[in-house]
Design a protein around this motif. Structure first.
Motif, PDB file in Angstrom:
ATOM      1  N   GLY A  14       0.812  -1.211   0.000  1.00 46.31           N
ATOM      2  CA  GLY A  14       0.000   0.000   0.000  1.00 46.31           C
ATOM      3  C   GLY A  14       0.841   1.255   0.000  1.00 46.31           C
ATOM      4  O   GLY A  14       0.499   2.254  -0.642  1.00 46.31           O
ATOM      5  N   ALA A  15       1.971   1.209   0.712  1.00 49.52           N
ATOM      6  CA  ALA A  15       2.855   2.378   0.749  1.00 49.52           C
ATOM      7  C   ALA A  15       3.393   2.693  -0.636  1.00 49.52           C
ATOM      8  O   ALA A  15       3.570   3.869  -0.997  1.00 49.52           O
ATOM      9  N   ILE A  16       3.654   1.666  -1.433  1.00 54.41           N
ATOM     10  CA  ILE A  16       4.171   1.870  -2.785  1.00 54.41           C
ATOM     11  C   ILE A  16       3.142   2.594  -3.649  1.00 54.41           C
ATOM     12  O   ILE A  16       3.479   3.481  -4.447  1.00 54.41           O
ATOM     13  N   ILE A  17       1.855   2.242  -3.480  1.00 52.56           N
ATOM     14  CA  ILE A  17       0.802   2.914  -4.253  1.00 52.56           C
ATOM     15  C   ILE A  17       0.558   4.318  -3.731  1.00 52.56           C
ATOM     16  O   ILE A  17       0.445   5.279  -4.501  1.00 52.56           O
ATOM     17  N   ILE A  18       0.500   4.458  -2.401  1.00 48.62           N
ATOM     18  CA  ILE A  18       0.196   5.754  -1.804  1.00 48.62           C
ATOM     19  C   ILE A  18       1.253   6.790  -2.150  1.00 48.62           C
ATOM     20  O   ILE A  18       0.937   7.947  -2.460  1.00 48.62           O
ATOM     21  N   GLU A  19       2.518   6.402  -2.125  1.00 51.74           N
ATOM     22  CA  GLU A  19       3.563   7.379  -2.406  1.00 51.74           C
ATOM     23  C   GLU A  19       3.504   7.863  -3.843  1.00 51.74           C
ATOM     24  O   GLU A  19       3.940   8.979  -4.150  1.00 51.74           O
ATOM     25  N   SER A  20       2.960   7.061  -4.730  1.00 53.21           N
ATOM     26  CA  SER A  20       2.793   7.502  -6.114  1.00 53.21           C
ATOM     27  C   SER A  20       1.736   8.591  -6.204  1.00 53.21           C
ATOM     28  O   SER A  20       1.863   9.538  -6.991  1.00 53.21           O
ATOM     29  N   VAL A  21       0.680   8.476  -5.396  1.00 53.73           N
ATOM     30  CA  VAL A  21      -0.360   9.502  -5.375  1.00 53.73           C
ATOM     31  C   VAL A  21       0.216  10.835  -4.902  1.00 53.73           C
ATOM     32  O   VAL A  21      -0.134  11.900  -5.422  1.00 53.73           O
TER      33      VAL A  21
END
Length: 338
Positions: free
Chosen positions: A272-279
């Motif tokens: 989830g951190a990998i996706i969130i940091e992209s946002v």
């Protein structure tokens, strides 16, 4: 009847005999996971369409230039030779060299890892510090059917928040708190030399809301079960202090089930951190691996997948160790007496 000095099934006499076997099994598991990640990360990049040499050679390159680049990158070698070279490099601490940046992959990962690690580690700590006390408080307040309105409201609110995907929650937080009222910055100022702590507030909030809701509901249910046991009823009958009853005796007994589920949730938080940091446009492993896929930068993809997978495995190992410290029966060793 169970003594109040050792009041429940979760509080056991600790014998060191179970730990060596546990260590051997878990280390073996880590080795198997590492080898599986090594193989999968290598094979998966072969499925990415396109030729990396075309991107590296440039838009104006001719076929001779592309072939020369393929030779330089080793892409003209048989796949088994490339795998053996890659595996040999990994086992000696060399993750390879980026096709696009001509830098060691480990350098690229080390530059991006702090952003992902900050979000993931902070999120895990926040989830455990908030979810466990919250679930226990709700469980204590609603024990025996008391305050049904609170139990219902807690279930409705946590269920609703938990149903929102992380990237949607992240987008909502950006619109509400960054673009709307400007409470926290979305991006660091152009003159700032690095990202400040405020830049991680919204990413951490976006990643922890769902897990907090899930784990707190589990803790509330387990608290209700533990509080209804004979030894806890006896403790209440003896008018023992509530803090001592709940923290010293109830908490260790409900943590076994809670941590078992939390291990899966906390591991998912890394992805989830990998996706969130992209946002939030943070230059972590998430944006790095997406860019590497678009660039067909095989060594970077392989290195990041391997690192992310091993971090997830280590989080699971940490959870298993905590479970063993609480109750040695989870170690899979010999019988531990009450």
């Amino acid at each position: 009847m169970t003594s109040l000095s050792t009041p429940g099934p979760g509080v056991r006499s600790r014998s060191p005999s179970a730990w060596p076997g546990f260590a051997v099994r878990r280390l073996t598991s880590l080795v198997v996971i590492f080898i599986a990640l090594l193989v999968v990360s290598f094979l998966i990049v072969q499925l990415i369409p396109g030729d990396p040499a075309v991107g590296v050679a440039g838009a104006n390159a001719d076929l001779a230039d592309v072939q020369r680049v393929r030779t330089e990158l080793g892409l003209d070698r048989p796949i088994w030779e490339r795998f053996l070279a890659h595996a040999g490099g990994v086992f000696t601490g060399d993750l390879g060299t980026s096709f696009m940046y001509r830098q060691p992959v480990e350098t690229i990962i080390l530059n991006r890892l702090p952003f992902t690690a900050t979000i993931a580690v902070t999120g895990i700590v926040v989830v455990l510090l908030v979810a466990v006390p919250l679930g226990m408080v709700i469980g204590v307040l609603t024990r025996g059917g008391r305050r049904r309105w609170l139990d219902t409201a807690f279930g409705v609110v946590t269920g609703f928040l938990d149903s929102i995907p992380g990237y949607i929650m992240a987008s909502f937080l950006v619109v509400m708190f960054a673009l709307g009222i400007g409470l926290v910055p979305l991006f660091p100022p152009a003159y700032a030399p690095r990202f400040g702590a405020a830049s991680f507030v919204l990413p951490v909030a976006a990643i922890v809301i769902g897990p907090i809701c899930t784990i707190s509901r589990v803790v509330r249910r387990e608290t209700a079960v533990v509080l209804d046991t004979d030894y806890m009823r006896t403790a209440r009958g003896w008018r023992l202090p509530a803090f001592r009853r709940h923290v010293r005796w109830a908490l260790p007994n409900l943590l076994t089930t809670t941590l078992t589920l939390s291990g899966l949730i906390l591991t998912g938080m890394i992805g989830g951190a990998i996706i969130i940091e992209s946002v939030f446009a943070l230059p972590g492993l998430g944006s790095g691996i997406i860019k590497a896929i678009l660039d067909r930068d095989y060594p970077v993809i392989q290195g990041m997948v391997l690192v992310i997978g091993m971090i997830a495995a280590l989080v699971n190992l940490l959870v298993d160790v905590l479970l063993g410290l609480i109750d040695q029966r989870t170690l899979g060793g010999s019988h531990v007496s009450a």
